[in-house]
Enzyme design. Structure first.
Site, PDB file in Angstrom:
ATOM      1  N   ASP A 237      61.536  63.756 -19.190  1.00 54.58           N
ATOM      2  CA  ASP A 237      60.727  63.392 -20.353  1.00 54.58           C
ATOM      3  C   ASP A 237      59.245  63.308 -19.927  1.00 54.58           C
ATOM      4  OD1 ASP A 237      61.301  62.342 -23.306  1.00 54.58           O
ATOM      5  OD2 ASP A 237      59.715  61.077 -22.506  1.00 54.58           O
ATOM      6  N   TYR A 386      51.850  59.697 -27.043  1.00 49.39           N
ATOM      7  CA  TYR A 386      51.989  60.998 -27.709  1.00 49.39           C
ATOM      8  C   TYR A 386      50.662  61.436 -28.318  1.00 49.39           C
ATOM      9  CZ  TYR A 386      57.066  60.860 -27.222  1.00 49.39           C
ATOM     10  OH  TYR A 386      58.338  60.845 -26.708  1.00 49.39           O
ATOM     11  N   HIS A 443      69.653  64.053 -22.121  1.00 52.56           N
ATOM     12  CA  HIS A 443      68.241  63.783 -21.862  1.00 52.56           C
ATOM     13  C   HIS A 443      68.013  62.632 -20.881  1.00 52.56           C
ATOM     14  CE1 HIS A 443      63.983  63.957 -22.791  1.00 52.56           C
ATOM     15  NE2 HIS A 443      63.974  62.657 -23.037  1.00 52.56           N
TER      16      HIS A 443
END
Length: 467
Positions: A237, A386, A443
């Site tokens: 990630d 982000y 993930h």
């Protein structure tokens, strides 16, 4: 030898023409040699500098490392219970599973366990079983755990930094830590797990612009402060991007980079392989497993990502707006975070009424991760990461246009959000010496499949150490 016609043509030229032709050939050869050398040369990106603390930058900074302990209180727990008790739920649609997000029928079961059975004080004691520390870097208190292996004769100890992503935390690595520190075949790791600034117990930036490059520089400073001149890195990630940036900034310090997520999103080779790959995979370096994981491409990648990336668009544009509700409602926060642990573990979980959450995780583990966000009030600052990284196209950023030249390994888990074939990874990671199709997992690799990830990491390190 030249063909006769070429030789006759050359000797038919006058002296000036011969000199021009020879000079052009030498120049072309030199240019080709230069381009080949440039491609092989190890390029780096600048370290840069930053100050993310409140107010003006201080003239000097305390560089000491201080012990830290996770703490809680009866007041903190009582506040949590009062907020949980006031939750308003919406009824789910019939037979909707997790297709609309976290199913509220199952959410009530999770929250009931949280309210009546989950023991946060016990989990705090468990978190503190490893040594925690904080140190000030670029104006921020950076949190990390530092775990040394037990002493054994003739054991080689290698430094390793593990870096988490969103919506995870340093706690993701608690299952894999004993596997790494206990060692294998005479090799063990001294492990450092930091919290990304703005996540959990690491202080959030007070200024705009804190992106993966800033996090990478801070973590390089942390390793230097701990006395490590060379070390291994592992991440998924955001951790995969941060560790990649660390490898670009100081490749001489990174003995090896191991990733369980890799994104290569542009280039002619990628486009060509998408066209040719389904029919003649060997021509573009695809294996049968690559074809199975990638195609049909629109369905498995484009359409699936459109359905699953709504959160990213919100967090990349207006994180503070969405974060306001999450920071106030523990149940809303749990639903928002735990939905990702369902879907990103396996997309098929969307069809299940309970999201398949307890197939890979215990509620204690899941709620401990949620509590790290809740008690530190860090969901908003974690979402801002982000916004900072998507202010411009990441692939055109300086680090997006620079290759990675350190020895690299990639563990490709089948349920990862996007599959990256070896041939794609090699366009960016120029020294990809280890690539594994993992048999299962998604993930959150270290959290889901610690044994598989640790085994692959040991295999990668053995290759690097022998080379």
């Amino acid at each position: 030898m030249f063909p006769t016609s070429c030789r006759e043509t050359f000797f038919g030229l006058d002296a000036v023409q011969k000199q021009v032709l020879i000079g052009s050939a030498v120049a072309a050869g030199g240019l080709l040699a230069y381009l080949l050398h440039k491609r092989k040369a190890i390029r780096t990106i600048p370290l840069g500098k930053g100050w993310w603390g409140a107010g003006e930058k201080l003239l000097s900074e305390d560089q000491k490392i201080y012990p830290f302990q996770v703490k809680t209180s009866d007041e903190e727990i009582q506040d949590l219970y009062e907020r949980i008790d006031k939750t308003r739920y919406a009824d789910p649609l019939e037979d909707s599973g997790f297709q609309y997000g976290f199913n509220s029928t199952y959410l009530k079961k999770v929250v009931s366990y949280w309210r009546h059975e989950f023991d946060w004080k016990k989990q705090v004691a468990m978190l503190n079983k490893y040594p925690h520390f904080k140190t000030k870097i670029e104006g921020l208190d950076v949190h990390f755990i530092h775990v040394r292996p037990p002493h054994r004769e003739n054991q080689k100890v290698l430094p390793l930094m593990l870096v988490h992503g969103w919506p995870g935390s340093f706690y993701e690595f608690y299952r894999i830590l004993p596997l790494l520190t206990e060692g294998q075949d005479g090799v063990a790791f001294e492990v450092i797990c930091p919290s990304i600034p703005g996540y959990g117990f690491s202080e959030a930036s007070h200024k705009q612009g804190f992106d993966s490059l800033a996090a990478a520089r801070i973590f390089l400073t942390l390793m230097e402060r701990l006395g490590f001149s060379q070390f291994y890195l592992q991440g998924g990630d955001w951790g995969s991007l941060i560790t990649t940036n660390m490898s670009q900034m100081k490749p001489q310090c990174v003995k090896g980079l191991h990733l369980n997520m890799c994104m290569v999103m542009r280039g002619f080779k990628l486009l060509l392989s998408l066209i040719v790959g389904p029919y003649l995979p060997f021509l573009v370096g695809f294996s049968r497993e690559d074809v199975r994981r990638l195609f049909p491409y629109m369905e498995k990648n484009v359409w699936n990502m459109l359905k699953e990336s709504g959160y990213m668009h919100i967090q990349s544009t207006k994180p503070d707006t969405a974060g306001c509700g999450l920071n106030s409602s523990p149940v809303g926060l749990a639903a928002y975070i735990l939905e990702k642990f369902s879907t990103w573990t396996d997309m098929k979980n969307r069809d299940l009424a309970d999201g398949g959450l307890e197939r890979k995780f215990s509620l204690d583990d899941l709620l401990t991760n949620v509590m790290i966000y809740w008690t530190t009030g860090s969901i908003v600052s974690s979402m801002r990461f982000y916004k900072e990284n998507f202010k411009s196209d990441p692939s055109y950023r300086m680090d997006g246009r620079t290759g990675i030249f350190v020895p690299t390994g990639l563990a490709a888990f089948p349920a990862e959000l996007l599959h990256c074939p070896k041939s794609w990874a090699e366009t960016r990671y120029r020294n990809l010496c280890h690539y594994t199709f993992m048999p299962r997992g998604g993930h959150f690799a270290a959290f889901e499949e610690p044994q598989l990830l640790a085994s692959d990491f040991f295999q990668f390190v053995k290759k690097v150490e022998k080379s």
